[in-house]
Design a protein around this motif. Structure first.
Motif, PDB file in Angstrom:
ATOM      1  N   ILE A 175       0.832  -1.204   0.000  1.00  0.00           N
ATOM      2  CA  ILE A 175       0.000   0.000   0.000  1.00  0.00           C
ATOM      3  C   ILE A 175       0.862   1.248   0.000  1.00  0.00           C
ATOM      4  CG2 ILE A 175      -1.703   1.313   1.333  1.00  0.00           C
ATOM      5  CD1 ILE A 175      -2.786  -1.398   2.334  1.00  0.00           C
ATOM      6  N   VAL A 176       1.938   1.217   0.777  1.00  0.00           N
ATOM      7  CA  VAL A 176       2.871   2.353   0.794  1.00  0.00           C
ATOM      8  C   VAL A 176       3.451   2.564  -0.605  1.00  0.00           C
ATOM      9  CG1 VAL A 176       5.021   3.252   1.750  1.00  0.00           C
ATOM     10  CG2 VAL A 176       3.416   2.024   3.231  1.00  0.00           C
ATOM     11  N   ALA A 177       3.834   1.472  -1.264  1.00  0.00           N
ATOM     12  CA  ALA A 177       4.401   1.573  -2.610  1.00  0.00           C
ATOM     13  C   ALA A 177       3.389   2.121  -3.611  1.00  0.00           C
ATOM     14  CB  ALA A 177       4.897   0.202  -3.077  1.00  0.00           C
ATOM     15  N   GLU A 178       2.117   1.885  -3.382  1.00  0.00           N
ATOM     16  CA  GLU A 178       1.069   2.403  -4.263  1.00  0.00           C
ATOM     17  C   GLU A 178       0.852   3.903  -4.085  1.00  0.00           C
ATOM     18  OE1 GLU A 178      -2.332   0.143  -3.181  1.00  0.00           O
ATOM     19  OE2 GLU A 178      -1.804  -1.612  -4.393  1.00  0.00           O
ATOM     20  N   ARG A 179       1.189   4.419  -2.895  1.00  0.00           N
ATOM     21  CA  ARG A 179       0.830   5.800  -2.564  1.00  0.00           C
ATOM     22  C   ARG A 179       2.028   6.735  -2.406  1.00  0.00           C
ATOM     23  NH1 ARG A 179      -1.586   7.003   2.007  1.00  0.00           N
ATOM     24  NH2 ARG A 179      -2.608   8.748   0.976  1.00  0.00           N
ATOM     25  N   LEU A 180       3.197   6.197  -2.233  1.00  0.00           N
ATOM     26  CA  LEU A 180       4.375   7.028  -2.002  1.00  0.00           C
ATOM     27  C   LEU A 180       4.671   7.881  -3.245  1.00  0.00           C
ATOM     28  CD1 LEU A 180       6.200   7.053   0.559  1.00  0.00           C
ATOM     29  CD2 LEU A 180       7.824   5.650  -0.731  1.00  0.00           C
ATOM     30  N   PRO A 181       5.062   9.123  -3.084  1.00  0.00           N
ATOM     31  CA  PRO A 181       5.439   9.940  -4.253  1.00  0.00           C
ATOM     32  C   PRO A 181       6.514   9.220  -5.074  1.00  0.00           C
ATOM     33  CG  PRO A 181       5.252  11.323  -2.309  1.00  0.00           C
ATOM     34  CD  PRO A 181       5.125   9.915  -1.828  1.00  0.00           C
ATOM     35  N   ALA A 182       6.361   9.220  -6.384  1.00  0.00           N
ATOM     36  CA  ALA A 182       7.261   8.468  -7.268  1.00  0.00           C
ATOM     37  C   ALA A 182       8.747   8.749  -7.030  1.00  0.00           C
ATOM     38  CB  ALA A 182       6.888   8.741  -8.728  1.00  0.00           C
ATOM     39  N   ALA A 186      12.914  -0.156  -3.921  1.00  0.00           N
ATOM     40  CA  ALA A 186      13.255  -1.001  -5.071  1.00  0.00           C
ATOM     41  C   ALA A 186      13.996  -2.267  -4.658  1.00  0.00           C
ATOM     42  CB  ALA A 186      14.082  -0.212  -6.083  1.00  0.00           C
ATOM     43  N   ARG A 187      14.510  -2.317  -3.445  1.00  0.00           N
ATOM     44  CA  ARG A 187      15.212  -3.512  -2.955  1.00  0.00           C
ATOM     45  C   ARG A 187      14.413  -4.209  -1.857  1.00  0.00           C
ATOM     46  NH1 ARG A 187      17.877  -4.362  -7.269  1.00  0.00           N
ATOM     47  NH2 ARG A 187      19.433  -2.771  -7.810  1.00  0.00           N
ATOM     48  N   ASP A 188      13.116  -3.988  -1.862  1.00  0.00           N
ATOM     49  CA  ASP A 188      12.277  -4.650  -0.857  1.00  0.00           C
ATOM     50  C   ASP A 188      12.434  -6.169  -0.960  1.00  0.00           C
ATOM     51  OD1 ASP A 188       9.694  -3.877   0.997  1.00  0.00           O
ATOM     52  OD2 ASP A 188       9.475  -5.871   0.112  1.00  0.00           O
ATOM     53  N   ALA A 189      12.321  -6.854   0.159  1.00  0.00           N
ATOM     54  CA  ALA A 189      12.524  -8.304   0.187  1.00  0.00           C
ATOM     55  C   ALA A 189      11.436  -9.071  -0.546  1.00  0.00           C
ATOM     56  CB  ALA A 189      12.606  -8.786   1.643  1.00  0.00           C
ATOM     57  N   ASP A 190      10.260  -8.486  -0.741  1.00  0.00           N
ATOM     58  CA  ASP A 190       9.145  -9.198  -1.364  1.00  0.00           C
ATOM     59  C   ASP A 190       8.922  -8.699  -2.791  1.00  0.00           C
ATOM     60  OD1 ASP A 190       6.148  -9.787  -1.976  1.00  0.00           O
ATOM     61  OD2 ASP A 190       6.579 -10.978  -0.180  1.00  0.00           O
ATOM     62  N   TRP A 191       8.798  -9.654  -3.737  1.00  0.00           N
ATOM     63  CA  TRP A 191       8.663  -9.284  -5.143  1.00  0.00           C
ATOM     64  C   TRP A 191       7.383  -8.507  -5.417  1.00  0.00           C
ATOM     65  CZ3 TRP A 191       4.699 -10.574  -8.436  1.00  0.00           C
ATOM     66  CH2 TRP A 191       3.816 -11.576  -7.995  1.00  0.00           C
ATOM     67  N   ARG A 192       6.342  -8.741  -4.597  1.00  0.00           N
ATOM     68  CA  ARG A 192       5.078  -8.042  -4.826  1.00  0.00           C
ATOM     69  C   ARG A 192       5.212  -6.543  -4.574  1.00  0.00           C
ATOM     70  NH1 ARG A 192       1.796 -12.011  -0.958  1.00  0.00           N
ATOM     71  NH2 ARG A 192       3.858 -11.860   0.048  1.00  0.00           N
ATOM     72  N   VAL A 193       6.038  -6.195  -3.594  1.00  0.00           N
ATOM     73  CA  VAL A 193       6.289  -4.779  -3.333  1.00  0.00           C
ATOM     74  C   VAL A 193       7.107  -4.186  -4.475  1.00  0.00           C
ATOM     75  CG1 VAL A 193       7.354  -3.114  -1.766  1.00  0.00           C
ATOM     76  CG2 VAL A 193       6.160  -5.122  -0.838  1.00  0.00           C
ATOM     77  N   ARG A 194       8.117  -4.912  -4.904  1.00  0.00           N
ATOM     78  CA  ARG A 194       8.959  -4.410  -5.997  1.00  0.00           C
ATOM     79  C   ARG A 194       8.144  -4.276  -7.286  1.00  0.00           C
ATOM     80  NH1 ARG A 194      12.161  -8.613  -4.075  1.00  0.00           N
ATOM     81  NH2 ARG A 194      12.199  -9.661  -6.114  1.00  0.00           N
ATOM     82  N   TRP A 195       7.186  -5.175  -7.492  1.00  0.00           N
ATOM     83  CA  TRP A 195       6.317  -5.072  -8.669  1.00  0.00           C
ATOM     84  C   TRP A 195       5.505  -3.783  -8.617  1.00  0.00           C
ATOM     85  CZ3 TRP A 195       1.055  -4.840  -9.567  1.00  0.00           C
ATOM     86  CH2 TRP A 195       0.637  -5.094 -10.881  1.00  0.00           C
ATOM     87  N   GLU A 196       4.992  -3.431  -7.441  1.00  0.00           N
ATOM     88  CA  GLU A 196       4.256  -2.173  -7.294  1.00  0.00           C
ATOM     89  C   GLU A 196       5.171  -0.985  -7.570  1.00  0.00           C
ATOM     90  OE1 GLU A 196       1.160  -1.739  -6.936  1.00  0.00           O
ATOM     91  OE2 GLU A 196       0.370  -3.634  -6.169  1.00  0.00           O
ATOM     92  N   GLN A 256       5.706  -0.434 -11.209  1.00  0.00           N
ATOM     93  CA  GLN A 256       4.537   0.139 -11.886  1.00  0.00           C
ATOM     94  C   GLN A 256       4.600   1.668 -11.935  1.00  0.00           C
ATOM     95  OE1 GLN A 256       1.725  -1.390 -13.231  1.00  0.00           O
ATOM     96  NE2 GLN A 256       2.593  -3.415 -12.888  1.00  0.00           N
ATOM     97  N   ARG A 257       5.252   2.260 -10.913  1.00  0.00           N
ATOM     98  CA  ARG A 257       5.167   3.716 -10.770  1.00  0.00           C
ATOM     99  C   ARG A 257       6.512   4.426 -10.750  1.00  0.00           C
ATOM    100  NH1 ARG A 257       3.666   5.118  -5.877  1.00  0.00           N
ATOM    101  NH2 ARG A 257       3.061   7.164  -6.652  1.00  0.00           N
ATOM    102  N   GLY A 258       7.574   3.682 -10.623  1.00  0.00           N
ATOM    103  CA  GLY A 258       8.885   4.302 -10.441  1.00  0.00           C
ATOM    104  C   GLY A 258       9.377   5.110 -11.632  1.00  0.00           C
ATOM    105  N   ASP A 259      10.321   6.003 -11.349  1.00  0.00           N
ATOM    106  CA  ASP A 259      10.915   6.816 -12.415  1.00  0.00           C
ATOM    107  C   ASP A 259      12.077   6.060 -13.064  1.00  0.00           C
ATOM    108  OD1 ASP A 259      12.952   6.924 -10.563  1.00  0.00           O
ATOM    109  OD2 ASP A 259      12.577   9.013  -9.983  1.00  0.00           O
TER     110      ASP A 259
END
Length: 279
Positions: A214-221, A228-238, A241-244
């Motif tokens: 949820i944080v990854a969905e809402r955090l300013p890009a 980007a180095r989160d331990a879980d792939w689902r977070v990195r996938w989020e 989706q939005r990263g620069d």
């Protein structure tokens, strides 16, 4: 006219017959056994026609069945105040729906939670805080649904996570960071859905992946690179989706194929868009 102690056994009384719906339970006194119309404090109503009166098996205050008690008070809402101390909890609870709000504060300590649930629905907001520590979770949930947002802070440490979820959904944003470390994942998810910067950024290291997503969905890009180095792939996938551009570069060689595919799709799309812009 009923004589004192007259018993209703399902036959006509006072010229009115029972019309309990098919399959419904038959008329029965709340203490068990047949209805004793002659002993009822509202026995005189049996002589009145239709909704001016009462009807065993259909609209009766002494019945065990809540629906028939409810119908009685719908017919006679003015009698609610008089039955707030009735020994049967269903009568008290339904009477409380119709009673004067000025009588309700005296019932916040009623021994039955069904009654207190009704009180929580109608008590003026200024007095509702009196039920914030009720022993029954459903009562406290009703309180959390109705309390003014500024008064909700007092319930943020409630022992029940369902109550705290409601508090997290309604508490003013200025106070919401107080719940960012709640012990329950579901509550922190609600907090992350509403929290604003910079408090939101502090939840990027939450122990639960659902919260971090949820944080990854809402955090300013521009701030996503730290995730980007989160331990879980689902977070990195989020994040992908939005990263620069810096985030995409960091994720190009990600160990997860879903993340790499998302990065490739985004980079390919940006190349196409760049080509169109220069075409």
């Amino acid at each position: 006219m009923n004589t004192p102690g007259a018993t209703f056994m399902g036959s006509a009384l006072g010229g009115t017959s029972s019309r309990a719906p098919a399959g419904d339970i038959g008329p029965q006194h709340w203490q068990g056994g047949p209805l004793q119309c002659g002993d009822c404090c509202h026995a005189a109503l049996r002589t009145q026609p239709g909704e001016q009166g009462c009807e065993p098996g259909h609209a009766c205050m002494q019945d065990v069945y809540a629906r028939r008690i409810d119908r009685f008070f719908n017919w006679h809402p003015d009698l609610g105040d008089a039955q707030l101390e009735h020994p049967y909890f269903e009568v008290r609870a339904i009477a409380a729906r119709h009673a004067s709000v000025f009588r309700l504060l005296a019932m916040v300590d009623d021994p039955d939670e069904t009654v207190r649930l009704q009180i929580a629905l109608r008590l003026p907001l200024a007095q509702l805080i009196r039920l914030a520590n009720d022993p029954h979770r459903e009562v406290r949930i009703r309180v959390a649904q109705r309390l003014s947002p500024t008064a909700l802070a007092s319930m943020r440490n409630d022992e029940d996570y369902g109550v705290r979820e409601l508090v997290a959904l309604r508490m003013p944003l200025a106070l919401l960071p107080l719940m960012a470390s709640d012990r329950d994942r579901a509550v922190r998810m609600r907090v992350a859905q509403r929290l604003e910067m910079p408090a939101l950024l502090r939840m990027a290291d939450d122990t639960e992946v659902e919260v971090r997503r949820i944080v990854a969905e809402r955090l300013p890009a521009p701030l996503l690179l730290r995730m980007a180095r989160d331990a879980d792939w689902r977070v990195r996938w989020e994040v992908a989706q939005r990263g620069d551009a810096a985030v995409l570069a960091a994720l190009q060689g990600d160990e997860d194929s879903e993340v790499r595919q998302t990065v490739a799709e985004r980079l390919g799309h940006e190349v196409i868009q760049l080509g169109v812009a220069h075409g």
